[in-house]
Write an enzyme that holds these catalytic residues in place. Structure first.
Site, PDB file in Angstrom:
ATOM      1  N   TYR A 198       9.920   5.111 -14.622  1.00  0.00           N
ATOM      2  CA  TYR A 198       9.919   4.419 -13.452  1.00  0.00           C
ATOM      3  C   TYR A 198      10.985   3.334 -13.325  1.00  0.00           C
ATOM      4  O   TYR A 198      11.742   3.250 -12.452  1.00  0.00           O
ATOM      5  CB  TYR A 198       8.408   4.208 -13.131  1.00  0.00           C
ATOM      6  CG  TYR A 198       8.325   3.134 -11.877  1.00  0.00           C
ATOM      7  CD1 TYR A 198       8.432   3.818 -10.844  1.00  0.00           C
ATOM      8  CD2 TYR A 198       8.199   1.762 -11.937  1.00  0.00           C
ATOM      9  CE1 TYR A 198       8.520   2.810  -9.167  1.00  0.00           C
ATOM     10  CE2 TYR A 198       8.160   1.115 -10.844  1.00  0.00           C
ATOM     11  CZ  TYR A 198       8.308   1.656  -9.601  1.00  0.00           C
ATOM     12  OH  TYR A 198       8.262   0.589  -8.364  1.00  0.00           O
ATOM     13  N   GLU A 249       2.357   0.208  -2.171  1.00  0.00           N
ATOM     14  CA  GLU A 249       2.060  -1.131  -2.599  1.00  0.00           C
ATOM     15  C   GLU A 249       0.875  -1.791  -1.786  1.00  0.00           C
ATOM     16  O   GLU A 249       0.169  -2.585  -2.585  1.00  0.00           O
ATOM     17  CB  GLU A 249       3.311  -1.975  -1.989  1.00  0.00           C
ATOM     18  CG  GLU A 249       4.676  -1.521  -2.910  1.00  0.00           C
ATOM     19  CD  GLU A 249       4.759  -2.122  -4.267  1.00  0.00           C
ATOM     20  OE1 GLU A 249       3.708  -2.659  -4.532  1.00  0.00           O
ATOM     21  OE2 GLU A 249       5.680  -1.805  -4.849  1.00  0.00           O
ATOM     22  N   TRP A 280       0.130  -1.464 -11.141  1.00  0.00           N
ATOM     23  CA  TRP A 280       1.052  -0.531 -10.359  1.00  0.00           C
ATOM     24  C   TRP A 280       0.867   0.805 -11.205  1.00  0.00           C
ATOM     25  O   TRP A 280       0.911   1.903 -10.393  1.00  0.00           O
ATOM     26  CB  TRP A 280       2.408  -1.002 -10.267  1.00  0.00           C
ATOM     27  CG  TRP A 280       3.459  -0.127  -9.827  1.00  0.00           C
ATOM     28  CD1 TRP A 280       4.536   0.537 -10.340  1.00  0.00           C
ATOM     29  CD2 TRP A 280       3.408   0.377  -8.265  1.00  0.00           C
ATOM     30  NE1 TRP A 280       5.206   1.488  -9.813  1.00  0.00           N
ATOM     31  CE2 TRP A 280       4.466   1.594  -8.315  1.00  0.00           C
ATOM     32  CE3 TRP A 280       2.610   0.180  -7.386  1.00  0.00           C
ATOM     33  CZ2 TRP A 280       4.792   1.851  -7.010  1.00  0.00           C
ATOM     34  CZ3 TRP A 280       3.050   0.804  -6.168  1.00  0.00           C
ATOM     35  CH2 TRP A 280       4.039   1.484  -6.211  1.00  0.00           C
TER      36      TRP A 280
END
Length: 205
Positions: free
Chosen positions: A28, A50, A58
């Site tokens: 990522y 988000e 995350w």
């Protein structure tokens, strides 16, 4: 959790320390984080994820992203805007996602707001978010030319900026939910409105 400022991977590449040793985080970081994300659909997905991330890590969202995409019809704005209370209950039973009723309902509500904006002007969500792109941190140097000033340590990277506060307020005025200033700075980082790869990270080259 405390991180090193830079993490050297098994491939010998230096990455921002928040990556740690997780291979999916490394992918990522290398392929998505800080890369410009354009278009209403892609930004709606990132805005939604988000929002689900608020209060969580995350990586917990990233590893569930395939499940999120399936459960939310690939974050198609019109499809999500049409979700019913039955869909909310379906999602509350779906173990592949974060089963938070307030966040699920906010995602549906946000899709409805985005749908209305885009109906009036295609690209409206994209344009609103990108209108808050900050001026690049520049070093005026006649010899080296203008180049971005990189943060040296993770501690230097802000959690909130003036621009993220302004973006948060603008989205809230439209009716969006779960778009606080900290969440919006995370969006700005992940969607490439800012490039916070640390000095020494191979992606900062």
């Amino acid at each position: 959790m405390a991180y090193k400022d830079l993490e050297i991977g098994e491939d010998g590449l230096a990455r921002c320390g928040w990556v740690g040793t997780d291979p999916e985080y490394a992918r990522y970081h290398d392929e998505e984080w800080g890369v410009k994300l354009l278009g209403d659909h892609k930004l709606f997905e990132k805005l939604s994820l988000e929002g689900f991330q608020a209060g969580l890590s995350w990586i917990s969202i990233l590893k569930r992203r395939p499940g999120f995409r399936d459960a939310f019809h690939n974050f198609d704005i019109d499809a999500v805007a049409a979700f019913t209370p039955d869909d909310v209950e379906r999602l509350m039973r779906d173990e592949r996602i974060i089963r938070n009723r307030a966040k699920i309902e906010a995602t549906i509500s946000n899709a409805q707001v985005a749908q209305q904006m885009i109906a009036q002007q295609p690209g409206a969500l994209h344009d609103l978010i990108w209108s808050f792109q900050p001026l690049s941190r520049q070093r005026a140097n006649a010899c080296a030319g203008d180049e971005q000033v990189r943060y040296q340590t993770l501690a230097e990277v802000p959690a909130v900026t003036t621009e993220s506060e302004q973006l948060s307020k603008a989205l809230k005025r439209q009716g969006f939910k779960f778009v606080g200033a900290t969440t919006m700075y995370a969006l700005m980082q992940s969607a490439g409105l800012v490039d916070d790869h640390l000095a020494g990270c191979h992606r900062a080259a």
